[in-house]
Design an enzyme around this catalytic site. Structure first.
Site, PDB file in Angstrom:
ATOM      1  N   CYS A  17      -6.402  -3.619   0.752  1.00 19.46           N
ATOM      2  CA  CYS A  17      -4.833  -3.824  -0.144  1.00 19.46           C
ATOM      3  C   CYS A  17      -5.072  -3.072  -1.370  1.00 19.46           C
ATOM      4  O   CYS A  17      -4.047  -2.922  -2.066  1.00 19.46           O
ATOM      5  CB  CYS A  17      -4.900  -5.244  -0.484  1.00 19.46           C
ATOM      6  N   ALA A  49       9.965 -10.725  -4.098  1.00 16.39           N
ATOM      7  CA  ALA A  49       8.611 -10.284  -3.770  1.00 16.39           C
ATOM      8  C   ALA A  49       7.741 -11.185  -3.191  1.00 16.39           C
ATOM      9  O   ALA A  49       6.496 -11.455  -3.446  1.00 16.39           O
ATOM     10  CB  ALA A  49       7.931  -9.540  -4.960  1.00 16.39           C
ATOM     11  N   ASP A  51       6.125 -13.362   0.070  1.00 17.00           N
ATOM     12  CA  ASP A  51       5.036 -13.055   1.219  1.00 17.00           C
ATOM     13  C   ASP A  51       5.558 -12.461   2.559  1.00 17.00           C
ATOM     14  O   ASP A  51       5.011 -11.610   3.280  1.00 17.00           O
ATOM     15  CB  ASP A  51       4.017 -13.784   1.256  1.00 17.00           C
ATOM     16  N   ASP A  68       1.754  -5.894   7.698  1.00 20.40           N
ATOM     17  CA  ASP A  68       0.626  -5.641   6.698  1.00 20.40           C
ATOM     18  C   ASP A  68      -0.328  -4.800   7.508  1.00 20.40           C
ATOM     19  O   ASP A  68      -0.771  -4.866   8.701  1.00 20.40           O
ATOM     20  CB  ASP A  68      -0.108  -6.821   6.037  1.00 20.40           C
ATOM     21  N   GLY A 139       2.678  -3.513  20.332  1.00 22.16           N
ATOM     22  CA  GLY A 139       2.329  -2.687  19.007  1.00 22.16           C
ATOM     23  C   GLY A 139       2.908  -1.263  19.294  1.00 22.16           C
ATOM     24  O   GLY A 139       3.580  -0.838  20.150  1.00 22.16           O
ATOM     25  N   HIS A 140       2.213  -0.334  18.358  1.00 23.83           N
ATOM     26  CA  HIS A 140       2.621   0.857  18.404  1.00 23.83           C
ATOM     27  C   HIS A 140       1.620   1.723  17.513  1.00 23.83           C
ATOM     28  O   HIS A 140       0.894   1.311  16.759  1.00 23.83           O
ATOM     29  CB  HIS A 140       4.037   1.272  17.385  1.00 23.83           C
ATOM     30  N   SER A 141       1.329   3.047  17.902  1.00 22.68           N
ATOM     31  CA  SER A 141       0.219   3.711  17.764  1.00 22.68           C
ATOM     32  C   SER A 141       0.624   5.318  17.292  1.00 22.68           C
ATOM     33  O   SER A 141       1.637   5.632  17.939  1.00 22.68           O
ATOM     34  CB  SER A 141      -1.030   3.878  18.667  1.00 22.68           C
ATOM     35  N   ASP A 227      -0.040 -15.456  -1.705  1.00 28.53           N
ATOM     36  CA  ASP A 227      -1.439 -15.282  -1.342  1.00 28.53           C
ATOM     37  C   ASP A 227      -1.912 -14.172  -2.272  1.00 28.53           C
ATOM     38  O   ASP A 227      -0.916 -13.357  -2.920  1.00 28.53           O
ATOM     39  CB  ASP A 227      -1.816 -14.840   0.106  1.00 28.53           C
TER      40      ASP A 227
END
Length: 355
Positions: A17, A49, A51, A68, A139-141, A227
């Protein structure tokens, strides 16, 4: 192609992060973006802003959505995948929801990393999703210059149990569930200076799911949750202060630290993101005049897969701390209070200089 001599962290200009844009930069980029619009069912958008985004389906069901991803902060590919997945899922728990499904986000320099390394990253992420009881449903790559991995996560919750970073009330106690210092540890990893045993401690913290958030959201005494990730404890506390319209007093001596965080910070193992974070708070944070720079660096330290900051009714705080510890978060502590005043964060004492 062989990547035996390649460290994942050497392929990335930042990690975890700590890769996040500084709060001030992000704010400037979003300043002229259109608001989400008059959607009555959008309970939470980008305006505070928070989560994750929340969409109300009906009086008993809300959909929670987040994403994320980041570059590696560790060299072990499986650990990288585990940390990134835990961090992404955390946003759902921080809103008081339960995750139901994830999609993988993957960017890989295909000419530099062997397929087995990439498989281990994906396996690490999938193992954490399995622990959370959810599938990686797709997903994606892409082929990218630096390795990137993360998740888009969908969760569900009751509209009345959504917990926001704007929910703190005057007099609320503040509880932090994990120790601070992940960014400090990652800086030491980059320079090969992390002490024995510290890596295992960091992995245990960063792969610990924040599932207690979903349980706490059912408690009416819990008013707000967020968080602690890339903006550091002070940055995310400031978001809560501004969203709630209150001053958040944080007792520095009560802030839990990872065991080697203080000595490493004294030695200068600080990320660039820590300095960018401090520069972005724009007068919203007040520190003790005697606070050493290394302690400020801990308070601004970017946390990857950090703990939850919880605002709750003060009379329930001690019981909640014990409940959170019993659920598997041994460093959980009461660290301060929300009080009437200008939206800001006030650190009322120096940190405990423990090793």
């Amino acid at each position: 192609m062989s990547d035996q001599a390649i460290r994942l962290t050497e392929l990335a200009h930042g990690g975890g992060c700590g890769c996040k844009l500084a709060p001030s930069v992000l704010q400037s980029l979003l300043a002229d973006q259109p608001l989400a619009g008059p959607f009555a069912n959008l309970l939470v958008g980008a305006e505070t802003a928070d989560d994750a985004a929340v969409w109300k389906v009906d009086d008993n069901l809300a959909v929670i959505a987040t994403t994320d991803f980041f570059m590696p902060m560790v060299d072990d590919p499986r650990d990288f995948g585990r940390i990134a997945a835990t961090n992404a899922i955390s946003d759902i728990y921080a809103m008081g929801g339960k995750p139901v499904m994830a999609l993988a986000i993957l960017g890989i320099p295909v000419s530099k990393l062997a397929p087995e390394t990439v498989r281990q990253i994906l396996q690490g992420g999938a193992s954490v999703c399995a622990e959370a009881g959810i599938p990686v449903a797709g997903g994606h790559s892409i082929d990218s210059p630096e390795p990137i991995y993360g998740l888009a996560v969908i969760g569900l919750g009751h509209p009345d149990r959504i917990r926001r970073n704007t929910g703190a009330r005057p007099g609320d106690a503040l509880i932090l569930t994990k120790g601070i210092g992940v960014g400090i540890y990652s800086a030491a990893i980059k320079r090969g200076a992390l002490p024995p045993g510290a890596y295992e401690e960091m992995i245990a913290s960063t792969t610990l799911l924040n599932r207690v958030g979903a349980e706490l959201a059912a408690d009416p005494a819990v008013h707000g949750i967020t968080d602690i990730t890339g903006f550091g404890l002070l940055g995310h506390a400031l978001e809560m202060a501004r969203g709630s319209g209150l001053t958040l007093n944080i007792e520095g001596a009560a802030v839990p630290l990872l065991t080697q965080a203080a000595p490493l910070a004294r030695e200068g193992f600080v990320t660039g993101a820590s300095h960018r974070n401090w520069d972005s708070y724009a007068g919203g944070v007040e520190l003790p005049g005697s606070l050493p720079d290394w302690q400020r660096a801990l308070l601004t330290d970017p946390q990857t897969s950090g703990g939850l900051l919880i605002a709750c009714a003060p009379e329930t705080a001690e019981g909640l701390v014990e409940r959170i510890r019993a659920a598997g978060y041994p460093l959980a502590r009461r660290i301060g209070a929300a009080v009437p005043g200008a939206p800001r964060v006030v650190v009322t004492s120096e940190l405990a200089a423990r090793s």
